[in-house]
Every structure is written in C-alpha cells, then in structure tokens.
Design a protein around this motif. Structure first.
Motif, mmCIF file in Angstrom:
data_model
loop_
_atom_site.group_PDB
_atom_site.id
_atom_site.type_symbol
_atom_site.label_atom_id
_atom_site.label_comp_id
_atom_site.label_asym_id
_atom_site.label_seq_id
_atom_site.Cartn_x
_atom_site.Cartn_y
_atom_site.Cartn_z
ATOM 1 N N ILE A 131 0.835 -1.193 0.000
ATOM 2 C CA ILE A 131 0.000 0.000 0.000
ATOM 3 C C ILE A 131 0.873 1.248 0.000
ATOM 4 O O ILE A 131 1.865 1.325 0.725
ATOM 5 C CB ILE A 131 -0.906 0.036 1.242
ATOM 6 N N GLY A 132 0.468 2.206 -0.796
ATOM 7 C CA GLY A 132 1.207 3.459 -0.861
ATOM 8 C C GLY A 132 0.308 4.661 -0.687
ATOM 9 O O GLY A 132 -0.892 4.612 -0.983
ATOM 10 N N TRP A 133 0.884 5.736 -0.182
ATOM 11 C CA TRP A 133 0.239 7.050 -0.159
ATOM 12 C C TRP A 133 0.967 7.933 -1.179
ATOM 13 O O TRP A 133 2.196 7.975 -1.203
ATOM 14 C CB TRP A 133 0.356 7.701 1.218
ATOM 15 N N PHE A 134 0.168 8.634 -1.969
ATOM 16 C CA PHE A 134 0.699 9.522 -2.983
ATOM 17 C C PHE A 134 -0.001 10.866 -2.855
ATOM 18 O O PHE A 134 -1.061 10.974 -2.236
ATOM 19 C CB PHE A 134 0.452 8.956 -4.386
ATOM 20 N N ARG A 135 0.568 11.877 -3.466
ATOM 21 C CA ARG A 135 -0.086 13.173 -3.504
ATOM 22 C C ARG A 135 0.205 13.858 -4.828
ATOM 23 O O ARG A 135 1.212 13.570 -5.472
ATOM 24 C CB ARG A 135 0.346 14.056 -2.335
ATOM 25 N N GLN A 136 -0.704 14.730 -5.211
ATOM 26 C CA GLN A 136 -0.511 15.487 -6.438
ATOM 27 C C GLN A 136 -1.021 16.910 -6.224
ATOM 28 O O GLN A 136 -2.204 17.103 -5.900
ATOM 29 C CB GLN A 136 -1.208 14.843 -7.627
ATOM 30 N N ALA A 137 -0.125 17.847 -6.408
ATOM 31 C CA ALA A 137 -0.475 19.257 -6.304
ATOM 32 C C ALA A 137 -0.771 19.789 -7.701
ATOM 33 O O ALA A 137 -0.279 19.234 -8.697
ATOM 34 C CB ALA A 137 0.679 20.035 -5.667
ATOM 35 N N PRO A 138 -1.544 20.849 -7.801
ATOM 36 C CA PRO A 138 -1.875 21.415 -9.118
ATOM 37 C C PRO A 138 -0.613 21.752 -9.903
ATOM 38 O O PRO A 138 0.303 22.395 -9.389
ATOM 39 C CB PRO A 138 -2.661 22.673 -8.775
ATOM 40 N N GLY A 139 -0.576 21.281 -11.149
ATOM 41 C CA GLY A 139 0.541 21.590 -12.010
ATOM 42 C C GLY A 139 1.801 20.811 -11.736
ATOM 43 O O GLY A 139 2.840 21.059 -12.366
ATOM 44 N N GLU A 159 3.737 16.864 -10.830
ATOM 45 C CA GLU A 159 3.620 15.416 -11.016
ATOM 46 C C GLU A 159 3.237 14.749 -9.697
ATOM 47 O O GLU A 159 3.480 15.277 -8.611
ATOM 48 C CB GLU A 159 4.951 14.847 -11.508
ATOM 49 N N ARG A 160 2.648 13.580 -9.829
ATOM 50 C CA ARG A 160 2.318 12.801 -8.646
ATOM 51 C C ARG A 160 3.588 12.423 -7.896
ATOM 52 O O ARG A 160 4.594 12.062 -8.503
ATOM 53 C CB ARG A 160 1.567 11.540 -9.056
ATOM 54 N N GLU A 161 3.513 12.475 -6.577
ATOM 55 C CA GLU A 161 4.678 12.245 -5.719
ATOM 56 C C GLU A 161 4.369 11.132 -4.733
ATOM 57 O O GLU A 161 3.296 11.127 -4.109
ATOM 58 C CB GLU A 161 5.021 13.532 -4.977
ATOM 59 N N GLY A 162 5.298 10.209 -4.588
ATOM 60 C CA GLY A 162 5.145 9.179 -3.566
ATOM 61 C C GLY A 162 5.415 9.761 -2.198
ATOM 62 O O GLY A 162 6.428 10.419 -1.997
ATOM 63 N N VAL A 163 4.510 9.530 -1.251
ATOM 64 C CA VAL A 163 4.633 10.073 0.095
ATOM 65 C C VAL A 163 5.144 9.021 1.070
ATOM 66 O O VAL A 163 6.074 9.259 1.823
ATOM 67 C CB VAL A 163 3.271 10.615 0.570
ATOM 68 N N SER A 164 4.502 7.850 1.027
ATOM 69 C CA SER A 164 4.894 6.782 1.928
ATOM 70 C C SER A 164 4.401 5.466 1.356
ATOM 71 O O SER A 164 3.474 5.440 0.546
ATOM 72 C CB SER A 164 4.302 7.012 3.320
ATOM 73 N N SER A 169 5.657 -7.584 1.731
ATOM 74 C CA SER A 169 6.539 -8.728 1.961
ATOM 75 C C SER A 169 7.194 -8.706 3.336
ATOM 76 O O SER A 169 7.347 -9.754 3.973
ATOM 77 C CB SER A 169 7.620 -8.767 0.892
ATOM 78 N N ASP A 170 7.591 -7.511 3.784
ATOM 79 C CA ASP A 170 8.358 -7.458 5.024
ATOM 80 C C ASP A 170 7.919 -6.351 5.969
ATOM 81 O O ASP A 170 8.511 -6.197 7.047
ATOM 82 C CB ASP A 170 9.854 -7.307 4.726
ATOM 83 N N GLY A 171 6.900 -5.590 5.565
ATOM 84 C CA GLY A 171 6.385 -4.555 6.442
ATOM 85 C C GLY A 171 7.246 -3.310 6.554
ATOM 86 O O GLY A 171 6.940 -2.416 7.345
ATOM 87 N N ILE A 172 8.295 -3.229 5.768
ATOM 88 C CA ILE A 172 9.141 -2.040 5.817
ATOM 89 C C ILE A 172 8.375 -0.849 5.247
ATOM 90 O O ILE A 172 7.711 -0.963 4.218
ATOM 91 C CB ILE A 172 10.449 -2.260 5.047
ATOM 92 N N ILE A 173 8.469 0.267 5.941
ATOM 93 C CA ILE A 173 7.775 1.486 5.528
ATOM 94 C C ILE A 173 8.795 2.503 5.023
ATOM 95 O O ILE A 173 9.833 2.719 5.649
ATOM 96 C CB ILE A 173 6.979 2.087 6.701
ATOM 97 N N TYR A 174 8.470 3.099 3.919
ATOM 98 C CA TYR A 174 9.314 4.126 3.319
ATOM 99 C C TYR A 174 8.597 5.480 3.352
ATOM 100 O O TYR A 174 7.369 5.529 3.294
ATOM 101 C CB TYR A 174 9.636 3.765 1.873
ATOM 102 N N TYR A 175 9.388 6.523 3.400
ATOM 103 C CA TYR A 175 8.858 7.883 3.359
ATOM 104 C C TYR A 175 9.630 8.708 2.340
ATOM 105 O O TYR A 175 10.842 8.551 2.179
ATOM 106 C CB TYR A 175 8.981 8.557 4.727
ATOM 107 N N GLY A 176 8.900 9.600 1.670
ATOM 108 C CA GLY A 176 9.572 10.540 0.795
ATOM 109 C C GLY A 176 10.409 11.509 1.602
ATOM 110 O O GLY A 176 10.087 11.810 2.762
ATOM 111 N N ASP A 177 11.458 12.016 0.998
ATOM 112 C CA ASP A 177 12.371 12.908 1.711
ATOM 113 C C ASP A 177 11.658 14.153 2.229
ATOM 114 O O ASP A 177 11.999 14.665 3.302
ATOM 115 C CB ASP A 177 13.523 13.328 0.793
ATOM 116 N N ILE A 204 -3.828 16.875 -3.391
ATOM 117 C CA ILE A 204 -4.785 15.787 -3.224
ATOM 118 C C ILE A 204 -3.985 14.544 -2.848
ATOM 119 O O ILE A 204 -3.001 14.215 -3.522
ATOM 120 C CB ILE A 204 -5.601 15.544 -4.500
ATOM 121 N N TYR A 205 -4.404 13.885 -1.790
ATOM 122 C CA TYR A 205 -3.713 12.705 -1.295
ATOM 123 C C TYR A 205 -4.507 11.453 -1.645
ATOM 124 O O TYR A 205 -5.730 11.406 -1.445
ATOM 125 C CB TYR A 205 -3.517 12.790 0.214
ATOM 126 N N TYR A 206 -3.796 10.472 -2.160
ATOM 127 C CA TYR A 206 -4.400 9.218 -2.587
ATOM 128 C C TYR A 206 -3.724 8.042 -1.894
ATOM 129 O O TYR A 206 -2.521 8.059 -1.654
ATOM 130 C CB TYR A 206 -4.214 9.022 -4.093
#
Length: 122
Positions: A34-42, A44-49, A54-62, A93-95
């Motif tokens: 599962i991922g969280w993404f966001r897109q601001a007007p104008g 590109e979509r950005e990965g947030v977390s 497979s292993d439960g490791i969580i990543y975060y965008g810088d 907008i967060y997805y």
C-alpha cells in the motif's frame, strides 16, 4: 473487488496536524503493498509513503520524513497517514493505492482511491 477510500483531508494552518484514513475492502492488507501519494496542481504525482507487503518495511519521501507516519489499525482494514508540522507545500490531493507487488520499489499501481484534498494555508 479492491476498493480504497480516503478521508480526513481539510484546510489547516501551517504547523498543524491532520490524520488521513484509507479504508479498504475486497482484499487483505497482508496480500497488498500500500502506498500514499499526492498530487499538487501543475505538479507530477509524488510518492509520500509506502509499506511493503513482503516485510512490512515502511518508506517515506524525503519531503515528509520525520513529519508523517504511516500506520494501520489492528483489524488490518484501515490505514492512516498522520501528518504533523504541515507546510504550505504539503497542499495536494492525497491518494492511497494498492498493488500486489511485494515491494514498493518498482511497483505498478492499479487500484486507487478517489483522493482527499489537503490544504495548508494561513
């Protein structure tokens, strides 16, 4: 049928907190990355977390590291994105999205929620 529905967005002042929810149905969270993404007007979509199935490791965008926290409830049907110390640049907008890929890296995202608007402004 995989379904995801975000909620919890709103208008807040800089420095405030919000908790977004992603309610899921039609699948087991144990079987999906599962991922969280966001897109601001104008922009590109950005990965947030993202959490690997497979292993439960969580990543975060810088840009959100140290401020946002990805978690899920004990019933394993709802995921959360706790957002602290919000900044105007977090406005978007967060997805949430799901994939059967075991890892966040290189995943193709096929299932998406409808999104929830987060606006950070004074």
């Amino acid at each position: 049928q995989v379904q995801l529905m975000e909620s919890g967005g709103g208008l807040v002042q800089p420095g405030s907190s919000l908790r977004l929810s992603c309610e899921t149905s039609g699948f087991s969270l144990d079987d999906y990355t599962i991922g969280w993404f966001r897109q601001a007007p104008g922009k590109e979509r950005e990965g947030v977390s993202c959490i690997n199935r497979s292993d439960g490791i969580i990543y975060y965008g810088d840009s959100v590291k140290g401020r946002f926290t990805f978690s899920r409830d004990n019933a394993k049907t709802t995921l959360y994105l706790q957002m602290n110390s919000l900044k105007p640049e977090d406005t978007a907008i967060y997805y949430c999205a799901a994939t059967t890929s075991p890892f966040c890296q290189g995943a193709h995202w096929y299932d998406w929620g409808q999104g929830t608007q987060v606006t950070v402004s004074s």
